[in-house]
Design an enzyme around this catalytic site. Sequence first.
Site, mmCIF file in Angstrom:
data_model
loop_
_atom_site.group_PDB
_atom_site.id
_atom_site.type_symbol
_atom_site.label_atom_id
_atom_site.label_comp_id
_atom_site.label_asym_id
_atom_site.label_seq_id
_atom_site.Cartn_x
_atom_site.Cartn_y
_atom_site.Cartn_z
ATOM 1 N N SER A 225 0.788 -1.137 -0.082
ATOM 2 C CA SER A 225 -0.039 -0.218 -0.092
ATOM 3 C C SER A 225 0.882 1.361 -0.135
ATOM 4 O O SER A 225 1.639 1.622 -1.142
ATOM 5 C CB SER A 225 -0.881 -0.018 1.166
ATOM 6 O OG SER A 225 -1.966 1.015 1.022
ATOM 7 N N ASP A 312 -9.655 -5.760 -4.656
ATOM 8 C CA ASP A 312 -8.943 -4.642 -3.686
ATOM 9 C C ASP A 312 -9.770 -3.595 -3.405
ATOM 10 O O ASP A 312 -10.143 -2.743 -4.586
ATOM 11 C CB ASP A 312 -7.618 -4.165 -4.130
ATOM 12 C CG ASP A 312 -6.729 -3.380 -3.150
ATOM 13 O OD1 ASP A 312 -7.344 -2.671 -2.626
ATOM 14 O OD2 ASP A 312 -5.691 -3.546 -3.041
ATOM 15 N N HIS A 350 -7.730 -5.885 0.519
ATOM 16 C CA HIS A 350 -6.515 -5.184 0.398
ATOM 17 C C HIS A 350 -5.433 -5.508 1.237
ATOM 18 O O HIS A 350 -4.277 -5.492 0.984
ATOM 19 C CB HIS A 350 -6.574 -3.605 0.709
ATOM 20 C CG HIS A 350 -5.430 -2.626 0.563
ATOM 21 N ND1 HIS A 350 -5.012 -2.420 -0.622
ATOM 22 C CD2 HIS A 350 -4.808 -2.073 1.475
ATOM 23 C CE1 HIS A 350 -4.043 -1.451 -0.375
ATOM 24 N NE2 HIS A 350 -3.977 -1.446 0.898
#
Length: 372
Positions: A225, A312, A350
């Site tokens: 991320s 995601d 995610h």
Amino acid sequence: MQRTGGSVSKHLRMRKRTGDHDSEEQKTARKKTWASSSAQPRPCPRLLWWFKRGLLAVCVIYVSVPFMMAPFPDIIKHLVYSHRVRVPFFIDHSQPADLSLNHTMNMYLTSEHGISLGVWHTVPESQWKEAQGKDLEWYQDSLGAGNPIFIYLHGNGGTRAASHRVGVIHLLSAMDYHVLALDYRGFGDSTGEPTEVGLTTDTLYLYQWVKARSGSSLVVLWGHSLGTGVATNTAVKLMEHGIVVDGVIIEGAFTNIRQKGAHDLFGWFYWKFPGFEYFFLDTRAENNIIFPNDENLKRMRSPLLILHAEDDHIVPIHMAQQLYEIAQSAQNSENRVKMVPFARSLGYLHNGLYKDPHLPNIIREFVHSLPP
């Protein structure tokens, strides 16, 4: 005449009594109707007053926040880094064994004056017994034994103790790799306040600290991320000094922080707000928060592995696909740039890729492809 008159009088008296009787029934019916209407709940004037004031306050806040972005850059910083959200709560980061990391040393490194970084060093699982009771020197010496070393760079919010981050550490350790997981400045038990330059500086320091002790061992950057931006920033900075990182893995990667901002929860809430791009997206660049993965991959020459879940919900997979195309074009090699998508039906979202049973083989294949 009298008889007739009496009959009329008697009839009038009867009508009067009937009329009186009807009047009483009507009165009773009206009372019942009134009682019924009185029984219906009526809104409390005070409750209605508070509801209207609350609705007005929400509207005022909604309209005010965009105009507070520029004069109060700390708002943007907290939106991007969320470093004050130090979950999980009540965790002693100096005791990684509390999270079943029994072969992990907690240490603190000084990346700059006044900046102390909390770092976990987890040795390969095969050294679990040997690691018991060992000191920091033993852990440092173990880096040069030849096992690949991963520097794990987490995303925004929370600390290195978050469950999905610990999950990645366990995964890599079980594969016989070293893992060094840090909390950037301002995160977890590290001091300071986060900035893009600061996070990159912290990672550069940790990389150089590892390289000074790792001998010929491979060193791989794994960013997740927000950490993908830190990873590519670091790789490009090292290239400026003639150093090519052995390998880079980016998981849940975005193209750049501006485009990511249009897809995050806050952006979704305001995306129809007049001047959305100016207030919410452009202000990030004005405050030197860019994390340009797309531009970095045009320059980076390290072997690259891109991991992304099709479902995601934080970073849409089309961003990862765009990065893959950029990197492949820049390096002009299918062997040095790989992308592995994970099916939507798996439900990893995610943060859940570490759960995939095929991931160890994917990582192992990537590591074996790296030049010695």
